[in-house]
Design a protein around this motif. Structure first.
Motif, PDB file in Angstrom:
ATOM      1  N   ILE A  79       0.951  -1.260   0.006  1.00  0.00           N
ATOM      2  CA  ILE A  79      -0.044  -0.054  -0.042  1.00  0.00           C
ATOM      3  C   ILE A  79       1.143   1.424   0.049  1.00  0.00           C
ATOM      4  N   GLY A  80       1.814   1.336   0.847  1.00  0.00           N
ATOM      5  CA  GLY A  80       2.842   2.308   1.034  1.00  0.00           C
ATOM      6  C   GLY A  80       3.478   2.910  -0.176  1.00  0.00           C
ATOM      7  N   ILE A  81       4.369   1.936  -0.739  1.00  0.00           N
ATOM      8  CA  ILE A  81       5.098   2.176  -1.940  1.00  0.00           C
ATOM      9  C   ILE A  81       4.594   2.853  -3.102  1.00  0.00           C
ATOM     10  N   PRO A  82       3.595   2.441  -3.574  1.00  0.00           N
ATOM     11  CA  PRO A  82       2.818   2.903  -4.763  1.00  0.00           C
ATOM     12  C   PRO A  82       2.216   4.274  -4.471  1.00  0.00           C
ATOM     13  N   THR A  83       1.762   4.524  -3.266  1.00  0.00           N
ATOM     14  CA  THR A  83       1.176   5.680  -2.900  1.00  0.00           C
ATOM     15  C   THR A  83       1.970   6.893  -2.663  1.00  0.00           C
ATOM     16  N   SER A  84       3.307   6.400  -2.077  1.00  0.00           N
ATOM     17  CA  SER A  84       4.548   7.458  -2.148  1.00  0.00           C
ATOM     18  C   SER A  84       4.941   7.738  -3.475  1.00  0.00           C
ATOM     19  N   LEU A  85       4.939   6.792  -4.425  1.00  0.00           N
ATOM     20  CA  LEU A  85       5.709   6.741  -5.768  1.00  0.00           C
ATOM     21  C   LEU A  85       4.533   7.823  -6.637  1.00  0.00           C
ATOM     22  N   PHE A  86       3.156   7.764  -6.539  1.00  0.00           N
ATOM     23  CA  PHE A  86       2.688   8.708  -6.979  1.00  0.00           C
ATOM     24  C   PHE A  86       2.596  10.049  -6.719  1.00  0.00           C
ATOM     25  N   ALA A  87       2.749  10.153  -5.199  1.00  0.00           N
ATOM     26  CA  ALA A  87       2.757  11.425  -4.714  1.00  0.00           C
ATOM     27  C   ALA A  87       4.069  12.139  -5.021  1.00  0.00           C
ATOM     28  N   ALA A  88       5.328  11.427  -4.936  1.00  0.00           N
ATOM     29  CA  ALA A  88       6.501  11.868  -5.307  1.00  0.00           C
ATOM     30  C   ALA A  88       6.444  12.419  -6.746  1.00  0.00           C
ATOM     31  N   TYR A  89       5.834  11.662  -7.662  1.00  0.00           N
ATOM     32  CA  TYR A  89       5.850  11.941  -9.225  1.00  0.00           C
ATOM     33  C   TYR A  89       5.023  13.189  -9.229  1.00  0.00           C
ATOM     34  N   SER A  90       3.864  13.479  -8.496  1.00  0.00           N
ATOM     35  CA  SER A  90       3.058  14.365  -8.694  1.00  0.00           C
ATOM     36  C   SER A  90       3.748  15.715  -8.352  1.00  0.00           C
ATOM     37  N   PHE A  91       4.435  15.644  -7.126  1.00  0.00           N
ATOM     38  CA  PHE A  91       5.443  16.991  -6.759  1.00  0.00           C
ATOM     39  C   PHE A  91       6.475  17.245  -7.713  1.00  0.00           C
ATOM     40  N   TYR A  92       7.039  16.110  -8.266  1.00  0.00           N
ATOM     41  CA  TYR A  92       8.137  16.564  -9.161  1.00  0.00           C
ATOM     42  C   TYR A  92       7.717  17.080 -10.674  1.00  0.00           C
ATOM     43  N   ARG A  93       6.319  16.733 -11.086  1.00  0.00           N
ATOM     44  CA  ARG A  93       5.769  16.758 -12.258  1.00  0.00           C
ATOM     45  C   ARG A  93       5.150  18.111 -12.468  1.00  0.00           C
ATOM     46  N   TYR A  94       4.173  18.252 -11.529  1.00  0.00           N
ATOM     47  CA  TYR A  94       3.474  19.285 -11.391  1.00  0.00           C
ATOM     48  C   TYR A  94       3.677  20.615 -10.596  1.00  0.00           C
TER      49      TYR A  94
END
Length: 281
Positions: free
Chosen positions: A89-104
């Motif tokens: 649960i935690g790794i995909p959630t962190s991955l999507f959150a980190a990508y959002s901060f990086y990309r947008y």
């Protein structure tokens, strides 16, 4: 210069030896306790090693018909289940959150990032009373799954921050070129970001697994039944009012180290490369 190099090497070796003694010393002492007969543990003989090696504690643990084996392997299964649930649960959630901060660059992005970082330094125990009340009210006490959810919420800030720092080392030109070539957001994420982020993903998997495996205080409060106790909690099963089985407790501690040690050995290269590349920008 030669003298300075010699002094540097000696100092380096001494620091390494001190570090090894500090980290491996308790494990070695615990192992020696586990093979020492109970009658010799408190004998003031001054000997560091036992006069006779006793493998009885380990034989009891691996005898599937014994109570000790049932208690310890049930705890190992529960700990493994909880750690895997936290990762899934935690790794995909962190991955999507980190990508959002990086990309947008969305509104309140900086505020959300700072608030996320702030939660890293907030101890879980400051919120344990409302968490316990909420769990009791909704019937979530004594559940390995819901304890894993608490861990997910606790580890997301640090894993998101770690992944986000790593993403900053990925050239934005790659993402922009892929976008110009017609790749949509999902294709950019799956075909560019994910392959380049393998080291940091494995790093975070290792971090989350070990942090989850080592937890004791939160499960102690939220888990009560013998069937759901984690391996860090089952050691208390060998303590009674009139007796403390120090040898069995030590042997159980050594057994509980095997799984996280294996995971650390398997992912050690990814851990080093992920952390080094993530801080290289």
């Amino acid at each position: 210069k030669m003298k300075n190099k010699t002094i540097y090497k000696i100092g380096y070796i001494l620091v390494i030896l001190f570090f090894l003694a500090f980290t491996l010393g308790p494990i070695i002492w615990c192992f020696i306790m586990s093979i020492t007969p109970e009658s010799e543990i408190f004998r003031s003989s001054g000997d560091f090693l036992p006069s006779k090696i006793n493998w009885g504690n380990y034989l009891s643990i691996f005898d599937r018909s014994s109570q000790e084996s049932e208690v310890i392997f049930r705890g190992l299964k529960n700990s493994l289940m909880m750690s895997v649930t936290t990762m899934v649960i935690g790794i995909p959630t962190s991955l999507f959150a980190a990508y959002s901060f990086y990309r947008y660059k969305f509104r309140a992005r900086e505020f959300v990032m700072k608030f996320l970082m702030l939660t890293i330094v907030i101890p879980v125990f400051t919120t344990i009373i409302p968490i316990y009340s909420m769990f009791a009210e909704h019937g979530m006490l004594d559940s390995v799954f819901w304890v894993a959810i608490i861990y997910v919420s606790s580890f997301i800030p640090i894993t998101t921050w770690t992944m986000m720092n790593y993403f900053k080392s990925i050239p934005r030109e790659l993402v922009e070129s892929a976008s110009i070539e017609g790749c949509d957001e999902l294709q950019i994420f799956l075909k560019i970001i994910m392959p380049l982020s393998t080291p940091i993903i494995f790093t975070c998997i290792l971090m989350v697994f070990i942090m989850s495996w080592n937890q004791f205080q939160i499960p102690l409060i939220l888990i009560s039944s013998h069937e759901n106790k984690l391996v860090t909690m089952v050691l208390s099963e060998f303590i009674s009012r009139n007796d403390v089985r120090y040898g069995m407790i030590s042997a159980s501690g050594i057994i509980s180290l095997i799984i996280p040690a294996m995971v650390a050995v398997l992912f050690r290269k990814h851990l080093i490369s992920g952390l080094m590349q993530g801080t290289g920008k």
